[in-house]
Every structure is written in C-alpha cells, then in structure tokens.
Write a protein that holds these residues in place. Structure first.
Motif, PDB file in Angstrom:
ATOM      1  N   THR A   9      18.918  10.857  10.451  1.00 31.92           N
ATOM      2  CA  THR A   9      20.271  11.224   9.864  1.00 31.92           C
ATOM      3  C   THR A   9      20.232  12.610   9.218  1.00 31.92           C
ATOM      4  O   THR A   9      19.875  12.699   7.933  1.00 31.92           O
ATOM      5  CB  THR A   9      20.943  10.228   8.973  1.00 31.92           C
ATOM      6  OG1 THR A   9      21.030   8.934   9.498  1.00 31.92           O
ATOM      7  CG2 THR A   9      22.142  10.448   8.745  1.00 31.92           C
ATOM      8  N   GLY A  60      11.650   7.626   7.516  1.00 31.51           N
ATOM      9  CA  GLY A  60      13.161   7.081   7.159  1.00 31.51           C
ATOM     10  C   GLY A  60      13.337   7.158   5.814  1.00 31.51           C
ATOM     11  O   GLY A  60      13.786   6.491   4.915  1.00 31.51           O
ATOM     12  N   ASP A  81      13.584  11.504   9.104  1.00 31.12           N
ATOM     13  CA  ASP A  81      14.678  10.893   9.131  1.00 31.12           C
ATOM     14  C   ASP A  81      15.495  10.839  10.464  1.00 31.12           C
ATOM     15  O   ASP A  81      15.504  12.055  11.062  1.00 31.12           O
ATOM     16  CB  ASP A  81      15.539  10.728   7.979  1.00 31.12           C
ATOM     17  CG  ASP A  81      16.519   9.450   7.555  1.00 31.12           C
ATOM     18  OD1 ASP A  81      16.054   8.910   6.793  1.00 31.12           O
ATOM     19  OD2 ASP A  81      17.618   9.439   8.191  1.00 31.12           O
TER      20      ASP A  81
HETATM   21  C1  LIG Z   1      18.632   2.446   3.731  1.00 33.21           C
HETATM   22  S1  LIG Z   1      18.071   4.070   4.051  1.00 33.21           S
HETATM   23  C2  LIG Z   1      16.791   4.102   3.151  1.00 33.21           C
HETATM   24  C3  LIG Z   1      16.307   5.544   2.877  1.00 33.21           C
HETATM   25  C4  LIG Z   1      15.244   6.087   1.954  1.00 33.21           C
HETATM   26  N1  LIG Z   1      14.024   5.649   2.323  1.00 33.21           N
HETATM   27  C5  LIG Z   1      15.383   5.033   0.498  1.00 33.21           C
HETATM   28  O1  LIG Z   1      14.615   4.182   0.200  1.00 33.21           O
HETATM   29  O2  LIG Z   1      16.581   5.395   0.039  1.00 33.21           O
HETATM   30  C6  LIG Z   1      17.456   3.885   5.794  1.00 33.21           C
HETATM   31  C7  LIG Z   1      17.326   5.513   6.272  1.00 33.21           C
HETATM   32  O3  LIG Z   1      16.715   4.954   7.590  1.00 33.21           O
HETATM   33  C8  LIG Z   1      16.956   5.959   8.331  1.00 33.21           C
HETATM   34  N2  LIG Z   1      16.852   5.206   9.818  1.00 33.21           N
HETATM   35  C9  LIG Z   1      17.325   4.090  10.101  1.00 33.21           C
HETATM   36  N3  LIG Z   1      16.791   4.069  11.255  1.00 33.21           N
HETATM   37  C10 LIG Z   1      15.997   4.755  11.731  1.00 33.21           C
HETATM   38  C11 LIG Z   1      14.834   4.960  12.790  1.00 33.21           C
HETATM   39  N4  LIG Z   1      14.862   4.211  13.892  1.00 33.21           N
HETATM   40  N5  LIG Z   1      14.222   6.003  12.820  1.00 33.21           N
HETATM   41  C12 LIG Z   1      14.412   6.964  11.608  1.00 33.21           C
HETATM   42  N6  LIG Z   1      15.260   6.896  10.479  1.00 33.21           N
HETATM   43  C13 LIG Z   1      15.827   5.582  10.887  1.00 33.21           C
HETATM   44  C14 LIG Z   1      18.600   6.239   8.181  1.00 33.21           C
HETATM   45  O4  LIG Z   1      19.088   7.264   8.744  1.00 33.21           O
HETATM   46  C15 LIG Z   1      18.597   6.051   6.708  1.00 33.21           C
HETATM   47  O5  LIG Z   1      18.446   7.484   5.931  1.00 33.21           O
END
Ligand SMILES: C[S@@+](CC[C@H](N)C(=O)[O-])C[C@H]1O[C@@H](n2cnc3c(N)ncnc32)[C@H](O)[C@@H]1O
Length: 258
Positions: A116, A87, A114
């Motif tokens: 997205t 993520g 990730d």
């Molecule tokens: C709040 S952001 C955090 C991103 C990064 N780790 C940061 O600390 O800035 C949450 C991220 O998790 C990804 N995400 C959410 N649910 C997910 C899942 N089930 N599997 C993979 N990625 C996921 C979203 O696309 C997003 O980019």
C-alpha cells in the motif's frame, strides 16, 4: 532523509500498481486493489494511533524488545546487516526496531516493503533512514527485482521481520517460503501476528483475511520453509479493540547450518 522522500514519491508517480500486482501475484489483482483501498482510506494516516490503542505503550515496547532480542540472538547479525520489514505499513515498528538495533550496530540498513503506497508514505514522513518499496509478501524475490530498477536493494537479507501482516495474506504458507528465499543461508526471520480468535467482523472492519492462526498451524506452515521453527504465545500481550481481545504469537525461524 529528504532524498528518500523525494525519490520514493517520484517512484510512486511512475509506478503502475495494477500492472505490478499482475506481474507479481498468484491471486486476483482486484482483491489486492480492495485491500490497498482499505489501508489507504482507513489506516495509512491513523495506523500509529491504532497500534497504541491495540497494545498500549507497554505492549508495543515488549513486542519491539522481543524482536530486537531475537535479531541479536545467534546467529548474530553482521555489523553491516541488511534487515527487511515485510508488510511494514506506516513503519511504526520498523522505525522503533531500527533505532534499537542501530544503537548497537549503527551500520545496519533497513528496508520496508508493503503493497500500500499510502502506508509507506506515512513511513517516509517519519524521516527515518529506512528504504521503502512496494511489493507482495508472497513473492518477495520478484518484488525486490522490480524495486531494484529504482532503488539499491539487496537481493538477500540477514534478517526479515513482519508484524501483523500475515493475517492479511490469502496464502500465508507462501509468505514463509517467500521470506526464506530472500534470506541469506544463515539469515533469520521473526513473524508476529494474531492467535486464532472468533471476531468474524474483523474481516469487514479491518480487511482481515484470517481470524488469526493457531500456533501449531503456524509451526507447520513455517516448517515447510525453515529447518528451525519456534512459535511462542506472547504472554500478557493482547490486541485489544473495542472490548474484543486477541492473543499474539511470535515465530522465530532460521536454518541450522551444519
Ligand atoms: C495491519 S497492517 C500492519 C502494518 C505494520 N506491520 C504494523 O504492524 O503496523 C498490514 C499491512 O500489510 C500490508 N499487506 C497486506 N497484505 C500484504 C501482502 N500480501 N503483501 C504486502 N503487504 C501486504 C498492508 O498494506 C498493510 O500495510
């Protein structure tokens, strides 16, 4: 790094995201599509700035330093370690952590997963030597299998870390098991996320699924996947957003080898 950017853009052109989610997912692909839309429109371009507003430079540096400290704690990473960020979003933490780790172990490889595409495109634009791929945290094993059709990605990692992703997962307990499955026997994981808070509006404003977690609930979930579980509140670090403030926990997970 132009090579990573070109090949990632080419991979996205050929990727059918809905089909991938259906293959990997244990829950509604419409829900996932809505989350992807949220992160694409509201966060992909702004994520780095959002993080600085949440934590300030000092908070960010403390989170990075603590993760790096644990990556270097025993069991020590091998010189050619493979490290995965789950993520990873725009890669703000990924790139900072990669730089610090490589200042001591220059041959460590970093991977960023990730769901997205637009978030990972922001990471790719940073030009860092980090291999991105699309997948789901609850099913890393199959996410990796799918991504290996395009990229050279190991099926096991020496370390996994994840920042602020867990509260977006419908099934956080599955995330811990999924991480365990792609770690080497002596691998380790560091998960950072929000402690329980009461800001219900974060669900609509930020696409959050959980209003953070109690550290003891994290310890219970993680214990179903890891033999050694340490959960700590990160004292003095809060996620601050428009006058609202949530504490942050860090979970350090591994298995003691006998
Ligand atoms: C709040 S952001 C955090 C991103 C990064 N780790 C940061 O600390 O800035 C949450 C991220 O998790 C990804 N995400 C959410 N649910 C997910 C899942 N089930 N599997 C993979 N990625 C996921 C979203 O696309 C997003 O980019």
């Amino acid at each position: 790094m132009a090579k990573i950017q070109n090949s990632f853009e080419e991979y996205l052109k050929n990727l059918d995201l809905n089909m991938l989610f259906e293959k990997l997912s244990l829950y509604e692909s419409e829900f996932l599509a809505r989350e992807v839309e949220h992160f694409t429109v509201k966060e992909a371009e702004q994520r780095d700035r959002i993080l600085i507003n949440y934590f300030g430079d000092e908070g960010i540096n403390r989170i990075v330093d603590r993760i790096v400290e644990l990556l270097f704690a025993s069991p020590m990473l091998p010189a050619d370690a493979k490290v995965l960020d789950v993520g990873a979003g725009s890669g703000f933490f990924t790139v900072k952590i990669a730089e610090k780790v490589r200042s001591r172990l220059p041959k460590v490889s970093f991977y960023a997963m990730d769901m997205t595409p637009a978030m990972l495109l922001s990471l790719v634009k940073k030009g860092a030597d980090v291999q991105p791929f699309i997948g789901l945290a609850e099913n890393l094993e199959d996410s990796i299998k799918e991504a290996r059709r395009y990229f050279d990605i190991p099926d096991e990692f020496d370390a996994v870390f994840s920042t602020l992703m867990l509260h977006h997962s419908v099934k956080p307990e599955k995330v811990f098991k999924s991480i365990r499955k792609v770690l080497k026997e002596d691998g380790k994981a560091v998960v950072v996320d929000l402690c329980e808070h009461c800001f219900e509006e974060f669900k609509t404003e930020m696409g959050d699924v959980h209003l953070g977690f109690k550290p003891e609930d994290i310890a219970k979930m993680a214990s179903n996947a890891f033999g050694q579980v340490r959960v700590e509140k990160m004292r003095g670090i809060c996620c601050q957003c428009s006058g609202r403030s949530a504490e942050v926990f860090l979970a350090y997970l591994y298995d003691a080898l006998g």
